[in-house]
Motif scaffolding. Structure first.
Motif, PDB file in Angstrom:
ATOM      1  N   GLN A 178       0.825  -1.208   0.000  1.00  0.00           N
ATOM      2  CA  GLN A 178       0.000   0.000   0.000  1.00  0.00           C
ATOM      3  C   GLN A 178       0.862   1.261   0.000  1.00  0.00           C
ATOM      4  O   GLN A 178       0.546   2.239  -0.689  1.00  0.00           O
ATOM      5  CB  GLN A 178      -0.923   0.002   1.220  1.00  0.00           C
ATOM      6  N   SER A 181       2.277   1.863  -3.371  1.00  0.00           N
ATOM      7  CA  SER A 181       1.209   2.329  -4.250  1.00  0.00           C
ATOM      8  C   SER A 181       0.976   3.829  -4.082  1.00  0.00           C
ATOM      9  O   SER A 181       0.857   4.578  -5.055  1.00  0.00           O
ATOM     10  CB  SER A 181      -0.084   1.561  -3.961  1.00  0.00           C
ATOM     11  N   PRO A 187      -1.811   1.994  -9.004  1.00  0.00           N
ATOM     12  CA  PRO A 187      -2.705   1.067  -8.305  1.00  0.00           C
ATOM     13  C   PRO A 187      -1.950  -0.035  -7.566  1.00  0.00           C
ATOM     14  O   PRO A 187      -0.844  -0.436  -7.962  1.00  0.00           O
ATOM     15  CB  PRO A 187      -3.553   0.462  -9.442  1.00  0.00           C
ATOM     16  N   VAL A 188      -2.559  -0.518  -6.504  1.00  0.00           N
ATOM     17  CA  VAL A 188      -1.986  -1.608  -5.708  1.00  0.00           C
ATOM     18  C   VAL A 188      -1.704  -2.815  -6.600  1.00  0.00           C
ATOM     19  O   VAL A 188      -0.679  -3.496  -6.447  1.00  0.00           O
ATOM     20  CB  VAL A 188      -2.956  -1.988  -4.567  1.00  0.00           C
ATOM     21  N   VAL A 191       1.606  -2.459  -8.385  1.00  0.00           N
ATOM     22  CA  VAL A 191       2.733  -2.664  -7.470  1.00  0.00           C
ATOM     23  C   VAL A 191       2.938  -4.151  -7.236  1.00  0.00           C
ATOM     24  O   VAL A 191       4.071  -4.657  -7.271  1.00  0.00           O
ATOM     25  CB  VAL A 191       2.482  -1.951  -6.124  1.00  0.00           C
TER      26      VAL A 191
END
Length: 207
Positions: A178, A181, A187-188, A191
């Motif tokens: 997170q 990101s 966006p997560v 990643v």
């Protein structure tokens, strides 16, 4: 005269969306002419006409109508199967013109009985267009659910890699993803994919 403004004109402020574009498919010139005249009186734009199933399938991909009105007895192939193709490919809304209701396959579509009146045509066209919008909404929801599930799978795999390679617990691995990101503004899911790709490239290099 009956109008179809609610179905064919969507008002947003002072903007009016262009009227509904229609393709009429019927082997009978007389019926096509009657439908065309009725649709024009109701405010529709008849882009093209087709006299056979192959002709209809070619034109629907060329003129890109909002609605295809198909006679159930259209020559040159199976009219209902062609309607399924148009609907499944989200090319246009479908309205089948029928003479009787004893065909069980008609349950899949909106249909209108001959002889046609302005009242029945307005109701049938409106229903066909609304049905298409509902189906589109459902498809978008399903797609979002699929993307959510795929994201979860990718993130779970990336967390597992971080837990293994960095000796983190699950919560720490999740927070790290997170944080990356947020820091990178991506966006997560992206990643997580980068973590997986880096790990797999590293494994190939070692091998």
């Amino acid at each position: 005269m009956i109008t179809v403004e609610t179905a064919f004109f969507l008002r947003g402020g002072d903007t009016i969306v262009p009227r509904i574009k229609v393709l009429v498919a019927d082997a009978s010139e007389t019926r096509r002419s009657a439908l065309r005249d009725g649709l024009v009186r109701l405010g529709c734009q008849v882009l093209a006409e087709a006299n056979s199933v192959p002709d209809m399938l070619r034109k629907v991909r060329t003129v890109l109508p909002d609605l295809v009105i198909i006679d159930e007895g259209l020559e040159g192939g199976n009219a209902l199967e062609a309607a399924r193709i148009i609907e499944s490919d989200d090319l246009a809304a479908i309205l089948i013109m029928v003479r009787r209701r004893d065909n069980p396959d008609l349950k899949e579509f909106h249909y209108c009985f001959y002889p046609v009146t302005e009242t029945s045509l307005v109701a049938a066209v409106d229903a066909a267009l609304l049905y298409r919008e509902r189906i589109r909404g459902l498809r978008k929801e399903v797609q979002k659910l699929k993307e959510t599930l795929n994201t979860r799978k990718v993130v779970e795999k990336a967390k597992g890699i971080l837990m293994k390679t960095m000796n983190l617990d699950e919560e720490q691995a999740h927070r790290l993803i997170q944080k990356q990101s947020m820091n990178k503004g991506i966006p997560v899911r992206e990643v997580a994919r980068a973590i997986i790709l880096t790990y797999e490239i590293g494994k190939e290099t070692k091998d």
